[in-house]
Design a protein around this motif. Structure first.
Motif, PDB file in Angstrom:
ATOM      1  N   SER A  64      40.616  49.664  31.006  1.00  5.26           N
ATOM      2  CA  SER A  64      39.633  48.853  30.948  1.00  5.26           C
ATOM      3  C   SER A  64      38.426  48.697  29.978  1.00  5.26           C
ATOM      4  CB  SER A  64      38.971  49.303  32.427  1.00  5.26           C
ATOM      5  OG  SER A  64      37.817  48.434  32.542  1.00  5.26           O
ATOM      6  N   LYS A  65      37.957  47.397  29.751  1.00  4.94           N
ATOM      7  CA  LYS A  65      37.040  47.152  28.701  1.00  4.94           C
ATOM      8  C   LYS A  65      35.757  47.632  29.050  1.00  4.94           C
ATOM      9  CE  LYS A  65      39.438  43.347  26.619  1.00  4.94           C
ATOM     10  NZ  LYS A  65      39.576  41.924  26.103  1.00  4.94           N
ATOM     11  N   LYS A  66      35.461  47.531  30.337  1.00  7.06           N
ATOM     12  CA  LYS A  66      34.354  47.834  31.105  1.00  7.06           C
ATOM     13  C   LYS A  66      34.010  49.574  31.010  1.00  7.06           C
ATOM     14  CE  LYS A  66      33.091  44.329  34.108  1.00  7.06           C
ATOM     15  NZ  LYS A  66      32.615  43.986  35.431  1.00  7.06           N
ATOM     16  N   THR A  67      35.209  50.527  31.501  1.00 10.98           N
ATOM     17  CA  THR A  67      35.199  51.840  31.845  1.00 10.98           C
ATOM     18  C   THR A  67      35.919  52.442  30.625  1.00 10.98           C
ATOM     19  OG1 THR A  67      36.980  51.905  33.079  1.00 10.98           O
ATOM     20  CG2 THR A  67      34.746  51.438  34.268  1.00 10.98           C
ATOM     21  N   GLY A  68      36.559  51.816  30.068  1.00  7.83           N
ATOM     22  CA  GLY A  68      37.434  52.561  28.926  1.00  7.83           C
ATOM     23  C   GLY A  68      38.534  53.377  29.681  1.00  7.83           C
ATOM     24  N   LYS A  69      38.658  53.438  30.773  1.00  6.79           N
ATOM     25  CA  LYS A  69      39.631  54.301  31.599  1.00  6.79           C
ATOM     26  C   LYS A  69      41.013  53.396  31.910  1.00  6.79           C
ATOM     27  CE  LYS A  69      36.617  57.094  33.762  1.00  6.79           C
ATOM     28  NZ  LYS A  69      35.864  57.676  35.011  1.00  6.79           N
ATOM     29  N   VAL A  70      41.954  53.980  32.073  1.00  6.74           N
ATOM     30  CA  VAL A  70      43.221  53.283  32.440  1.00  6.74           C
ATOM     31  C   VAL A  70      43.047  52.607  33.859  1.00  6.74           C
ATOM     32  CG1 VAL A  70      45.818  53.433  33.042  1.00  6.74           C
ATOM     33  CG2 VAL A  70      44.890  54.753  31.207  1.00  6.74           C
ATOM     34  N   VAL A  71      43.427  51.305  33.789  1.00 11.26           N
ATOM     35  CA  VAL A  71      43.263  50.704  34.964  1.00 11.26           C
ATOM     36  C   VAL A  71      44.086  51.173  36.274  1.00 11.26           C
ATOM     37  CG1 VAL A  71      42.567  48.593  33.775  1.00 11.26           C
ATOM     38  CG2 VAL A  71      44.913  48.741  34.587  1.00 11.26           C
ATOM     39  N   ASP A  72      43.455  50.653  37.606  1.00  7.78           N
ATOM     40  CA  ASP A  72      44.273  51.315  38.752  1.00  7.78           C
ATOM     41  C   ASP A  72      45.616  50.835  38.993  1.00  7.78           C
ATOM     42  OD1 ASP A  72      43.781  48.798  40.025  1.00  7.78           O
ATOM     43  OD2 ASP A  72      41.846  49.352  40.895  1.00  7.78           O
ATOM     44  N   TRP A  73      46.425  51.147  39.624  1.00  7.79           N
ATOM     45  CA  TRP A  73      47.580  50.696  39.876  1.00  7.79           C
ATOM     46  C   TRP A  73      47.968  49.426  40.546  1.00  7.79           C
ATOM     47  CZ3 TRP A  73      52.245  51.595  37.994  1.00  7.79           C
ATOM     48  CH2 TRP A  73      53.270  51.209  38.405  1.00  7.79           C
ATOM     49  N   LYS A  74      46.948  48.761  41.229  1.00  2.00           N
ATOM     50  CA  LYS A  74      47.123  47.547  41.925  1.00  2.00           C
ATOM     51  C   LYS A  74      46.757  46.416  40.604  1.00  2.00           C
ATOM     52  CE  LYS A  74      45.033  44.837  45.639  1.00  2.00           C
ATOM     53  NZ  LYS A  74      44.284  44.923  46.780  1.00  2.00           N
ATOM     54  N   ARG A  75      45.697  46.507  39.893  1.00  2.00           N
ATOM     55  CA  ARG A  75      45.573  46.023  38.863  1.00  2.00           C
ATOM     56  C   ARG A  75      46.672  45.923  37.611  1.00  2.00           C
ATOM     57  NH1 ARG A  75      39.661  46.593  36.426  1.00  2.00           N
ATOM     58  NH2 ARG A  75      39.293  45.868  38.661  1.00  2.00           N
ATOM     59  N   HIS A  76      47.254  46.885  37.373  1.00  2.09           N
ATOM     60  CA  HIS A  76      48.282  47.160  36.688  1.00  2.09           C
ATOM     61  C   HIS A  76      49.633  46.245  37.138  1.00  2.09           C
ATOM     62  CE1 HIS A  76      51.237  48.759  33.517  1.00  2.09           C
ATOM     63  NE2 HIS A  76      52.043  49.130  35.086  1.00  2.09           N
ATOM     64  N   ARG A  77      49.781  46.205  38.302  1.00  6.08           N
ATOM     65  CA  ARG A  77      50.928  45.472  38.879  1.00  6.08           C
ATOM     66  C   ARG A  77      50.570  44.008  38.834  1.00  6.08           C
ATOM     67  NH1 ARG A  77      55.453  46.136  39.298  1.00  6.08           N
ATOM     68  NH2 ARG A  77      55.901  44.911  41.132  1.00  6.08           N
ATOM     69  N   ALA A  78      49.586  43.581  39.067  1.00  4.61           N
ATOM     70  CA  ALA A  78      48.909  42.157  38.767  1.00  4.61           C
ATOM     71  C   ALA A  78      49.174  41.726  37.496  1.00  4.61           C
ATOM     72  CB  ALA A  78      47.543  41.850  39.303  1.00  4.61           C
ATOM     73  N   ASN A  79      48.863  42.438  36.425  1.00  3.30           N
ATOM     74  CA  ASN A  79      48.831  42.422  34.935  1.00  3.30           C
ATOM     75  C   ASN A  79      50.513  42.206  34.670  1.00  3.30           C
ATOM     76  OD1 ASN A  79      46.242  42.252  34.449  1.00  3.30           O
ATOM     77  ND2 ASN A  79      46.197  44.522  33.803  1.00  3.30           N
ATOM     78  N   GLU A  80      51.280  42.963  35.248  1.00  4.55           N
ATOM     79  CA  GLU A  80      52.638  43.278  35.237  1.00  4.55           C
ATOM     80  C   GLU A  80      53.206  41.812  35.655  1.00  4.55           C
ATOM     81  OE1 GLU A  80      55.097  45.612  33.727  1.00  4.55           O
ATOM     82  OE2 GLU A  80      53.090  45.640  32.591  1.00  4.55           O
ATOM     83  N   GLU A  81      52.759  41.366  36.624  1.00  3.33           N
ATOM     84  CA  GLU A  81      53.384  40.214  37.284  1.00  3.33           C
ATOM     85  C   GLU A  81      53.027  39.214  36.419  1.00  3.33           C
ATOM     86  OE1 GLU A  81      55.671  38.461  39.980  1.00  3.33           O
ATOM     87  OE2 GLU A  81      55.122  40.733  40.088  1.00  3.33           O
TER      88      GLU A  81
END
Length: 165
Positions: free
Chosen positions: A95-112
């Motif tokens: 995440s550009k905001k937090t600098g942490k790896v994004v949560d799984w739900k957002r990751h799946r949306a990006n993957e889709e």
């Protein structure tokens, strides 16, 4: 009747298990063909379905794979191998905001979105890992052998119970 007594619950259990065992062994052979770690192979089991079994009337068995949680020694992923699955890359999206790896739900949306774009770029095929079934082919190829094993076991059990040995 003597035959009714001879064909009790233990006879039915032996008979049902004999048929299920044929399917289990074939499924293990099929799984070994594509095995890397043999985890699926080691975890193929025969399970008696108690809720569907009725003592002296019917015994129901299921050939399945022992599945636990991710990270254990069980083959939680066996259905992905049996049925195929969509490719999912390792979650490295930060995440550009937090600098942490994004949560799984957002990751799946990006993957889709990623794989939709990738599939559109591909002229042939799809963004899926192909299925490598091992249970269905075992069932299809060993139906008659399982029935024969059950008949043979039933005859042995009846003969043993009727002669009293």
């Amino acid at each position: 009747s003597r035959i009714g007594e001879a064909a009790g619950e233990s006879t039915l259990r032996s008979t049902g298990f004999a048929g299920a065992q044929v399917f289990r062994e074939e499924a293990k052979r099929n799984a070994a063909k594509n095995a890397k770690t043999f985890t699926i192979h080691r975890n193929i089991i025969v399970k008696r379905l108690e809720e569907l079994s009725d003592a002296g009337q019917r015994q129901v068995y299921l050939v399945t794979v022992r599945k636990g949680n991710y990270g254990g020694s069980d083959a939680f992923y066996w259905r992905f191998v049996e049925d195929g699955h969509a490719k999912v890359r390792k979650n490295k999206t930060v995440s550009k905001k937090t600098g942490k790896v994004v949560d799984w739900k957002r990751h799946r949306a990006n993957e889709e979105r990623y794989w939709q774009k990738k599939a559109a770029e591909m002229e042939f095929g799809s963004a899926r890992v192909p299925a490598k079934p091992f249970i269905r082919p075992a069932y299809e190829s060993k139906k008659q052998e399982a029935a024969d094993a059950m008949v043979s076991t039933l005859n042995e059990q009846l003969a043993k119970n009727l002669t009293g040995s």
